[in-house]
Write an enzyme that holds these catalytic residues in place. Structure first.
Site, PDB file in Angstrom:
ATOM      1  CG  ASP A 152       0.672  -3.624  -0.172  1.00 51.66           C
ATOM      2  OD1 ASP A 152       0.751  -2.896  -1.171  1.00 51.66           O
ATOM      3  OD2 ASP A 152       0.999  -4.825  -0.170  1.00 51.66           O
TER       4      ASP A 152
ATOM      5  CD  GLU B 244      -2.000  -0.884  -3.333  1.00 49.84           C
ATOM      6  OE1 GLU B 244      -1.278  -0.518  -4.284  1.00 49.84           O
ATOM      7  OE2 GLU B 244      -1.661  -1.806  -2.565  1.00 49.84           O
TER       8      GLU B 244
END
Length: 685
Positions: free
Chosen positions: A349, A385
């Site tokens: 993330d 990401e």
């Protein structure tokens, strides 16, 4: 340990290099890092993890690691820490021994968080320079000593090649909570996730890897709880080793291992979405639960004034990955999940945060370098990401091998193409693995993770059902969530019985799924998109732990499920739809392992410069010359019905997304009809 037994440390047996609580068969070694502490107390709790039965000061410290060995302490023992040191917020120190702290290396948790003002190091309602003396122990979960022993039998990493992978992004609870085939007591847990009905569904559609939204222990934000909401997605981690306890039907760690073992037996890899960029403690105004009370100045990046957190994540704080012991903790966590829990990879993330150095994002930074040199971690699946909210944080294409990256450019261009937004010139990039972003630094053609919908944003069905976001249920007056959805309701906002609108929605969804599954790169679909899952237009459903986000298995569109199954079966059938080398345009030097491609006008002639700039042309025809198999023709028609002239010879149409089923078998030649909003594929006879 019996609740009435007092323990004392064996001073000769303690080890500073064994972080966390490590049981050796006779006792447990406890070790925790705090560079700026003056003392660390270990608190032992009874079998219910409610009452503190003994408090001992860790007897030794080396290099900032406080440690001690307790004979007789066995698996099941609940514990926490209280850390002493200066309470000097303006110097970055927030030690407060009144706060029970969770071990950063905790492997299992007992109990749940209960929000109370006592969980804050300062007096809530005043500023953060004040000091709160209330005990937070009654409101905190406790870490638990575990036994790592587990019979894995012959289980091993599957290492499915990227070229043959289909990633399925799912949520442990959302995937199972409404599944009628899952035992009621197992719904929402790892045991339910790995149950036969769920695994059989994944196998049917050709999933090779299930990518789980965060499963490491996380906290539901206080402001959400007070509004009757929850941090459903879980991007609010507090433990990097222990699984989220509500996801365990049994309450025990081994349930995760049993689930991984079952997935592997079914040929499905397990990838974890991990949040190593920030923690649930938030800004300096957040609670003191673990890192803040252990050593705020070491674990977090601080602003120049040292009082405030430095935030490039939009969540209030940023982990200080540049600190060697914080970096070690993250590496230890990753290796633990691979070596002890047998997971196959990670999706990071806000991964740009992990590459931030003093000069900004650095693709050769310490975190990436540590991963790349690690003999365990360098060989697993790593997905970034590739952005954060800080300056220079958007880094699509900027990560080093062996990372793969979520490609939002693919999402946006594909949605725009099927919405008939404009010109064709961006689509070749997306169909061929986005070489303009990724064809550099010896990166392979599988560097792009291609998707048209993910957990963040509209579901795929909602992109064809809503023009606007509908987020009122989030309690923010509809202000949250972005407005850049590139969606089109095709004639009605939300559900409709209009047969024309429903047909248009079906065609566009099928076409977008086909674009994902026929493009170079690594395809990823959002759980439920294969069955027309809707969130009723909510494009920021992070706080919706209810029917908004849980997959409605009783009303799943089985025809659409079969579309994905047929497309993935065709993708896996022969070489060429995914390669490690980027495709070469016709006439370019032949590279071993690469396919040759060309682009045709629907009339059958090569595309000209004028054709690429023709705003009325909505059809793209790709010819792929595969060394390992017959040539392919793929036609992507975002416009109305159109005639397409195939290259000379006989061709067998294998895919037609306007048909049910989409897997077809029809020999054709010359000029053929291509339906509106349709993808078709032909294989040369």
């Amino acid at each position: 340990m019996r609740d009435d037994v007092s323990r004392s440390f064996d001073l000769s047996a303690g080890r500073a290099h064994k972080m966390g609580a490590e049981f050796d068969g006779e006792g447990t070694n406890f070790a925790i890092f705090s560079e700026n502490a003056t003392a660390v107390e270990l608190c032992l709790y009874d079998s219910d993890a409610r009452n503190e039965v003994q408090r001992l000061e860790l007897p030794a410290m080396e290099g900032g690691v406080w440690f001690g060995y307790l004979p007789g302490v066995k698996p099941g023992q609940a514990y926490g820490y209280r850390v002493h040191g200066p309470y000097a917020p303006e110097e970055g120190h927030r030690f407060n021994p009144n706060k029970l702290l969770l071990d950063p290396y905790a492997r299992e948790l007992h109990g749940r968080f209960t929000w109370d003002d006592a969980m804050f190091g300062y007096q809530v309602g005043t500023d953060d320079l004040t000091f709160d003396s209330r005990d937070s122990g009654p409101f905190m979960p406790k870490a638990v000593v575990v036994d790592a022993a587990f019979d894995w039998e012959s289980d091993a990493a599957l290492r499915t090649p990227w070229e043959r992978s289909l990633v399925y992004e799912a949520h442990v609870k959302g995937q199972t909570f409404r599944h009628p085939g899952v035992a009621e007591e197992d719904r929402g847990t790892f045991r339910g996730l790995a149950s036969a009905p769920v695994i059989e569904h994944l196998q049917r559609i050709g999933v090779t890897a299930i990518e789980l939204l965060p499963v490491q222990g996380f906290l539901h934000d206080r402001h959400l709880i007070e509004k009757g909401l929850a941090n459903y997605w879980g991007y609010n981690s507090l433990t990097f080793f222990a699984p989220h306890r509500p996801y365990l039907a049994t309450g025990y760690l081994r349930e995760v291992k049993e689930a991984v073992k079952r997935f592997h037996a079914a040929g499905i890899e397990v990838i974890l979405d991990v949040v190593y960029n920030h923690t649930a403690e938030g800004s300096e105004l957040g609670p003191t639960l673990s890192f803040r009370g252990i050593d705020n100045a070491s674990y977090y990046l601080l602003a120049e004034d040292r009082r405030h957190c430095f935030d490039v994540t939009g969540t209030g704080n940023t982990l200080n990955v540049a600190h060697p012991m914080v970096l070690r903790m993250l590496m230890d966590s990753l290796r633990y999940w691979v070596e002890v829990m047998h997971v196959d990879g990670f999706r990071f993330d806000l991964a740009s945060t992990l590459g931030r150095e003093a000069t900004g994002f650095e693709r050769e930074g310490a975190f990436f370098a540590a991963l790349r040199q690690d003999p365990v971690l360098s060989g697993i699946k790593l997905i970034a990401e590739p952005w954060d909210v800080g300056e220079g944080g958007y880094q699509v294409g900027g990560f080093p091998w062996p990372f793969r990256e979520w490609n939002d450019k693919f999402r946006d261009d594909v949605r725009g193409f099927w919405r008939r937004d404009g010109l064709l010139q961006d689509m070749p990039q997306r169909l061929l693995g986005s070489p303009v972003q990724f064809n550099h630094s010896h990166r392979p053609a599988t560097s792009s993770v291609n998707f048209v919908a993910a957990h963040d944003g509209f579901t795929l069905w909602d992109t064809v059902s809503y023009n606007d976001k509908h987020n009122d249920a989030n309690g923010e007056g509809g202000a949250d969530g972005h407005g850049h959805n590139i969606s089109d309701n095709l004639g009605a906002e939300g559900p409709t019985d209009d047969p024309g609108i429903m047909e248009a929605r079906q065609r566009r969804v099928r076409a977008m799924l086909a674009t994902v599954l026929l493009s170079q790169g690594v395809p990823m679909i959002l759980a439920g998109d294969e069955g027309a899952r809707t969130q009723q237009g909510n494009n920021n459903a992070y706080c919706q732990d209810n029917n908004t986000t849980w997959t409605d298995w009783e009303h799943i569109d089985d025809d659409l499920v079969q579309v994905v199954a047929d497309l993935m079966a065709f993708r896996q059938e022969g070489e060429g739809l995914a390669k490690f080398r980027f495709a070469q345009e016709e006439g370019a030097p032949d590279l071993p392992g690469a396919v040759q491609v060309g682009w045709l006008h629907p009339s059958g002639v090569a595309m000209s410069d004028d054709d690429w700039s023709d705003g009325d042309l909505k059809t793209l025809v790709l010819v792929m010359d595969r060394a390992e198999g017959a040539r392919l023709v793929m036609a992507f028609n975002a416009g109305d019905d159109i005639e397409v002239t195939l290259p000379e010879g006989q061709w067998r149409r294998r895919i037609d997304t306007s048909a049910t089923p989409v897997a077809v078998d029809e020999v054709q030649e010359g000029t053929v009809m291509l339906g509106w909003q349709t993808v078709s594929v032909w294989v040369e006879e």
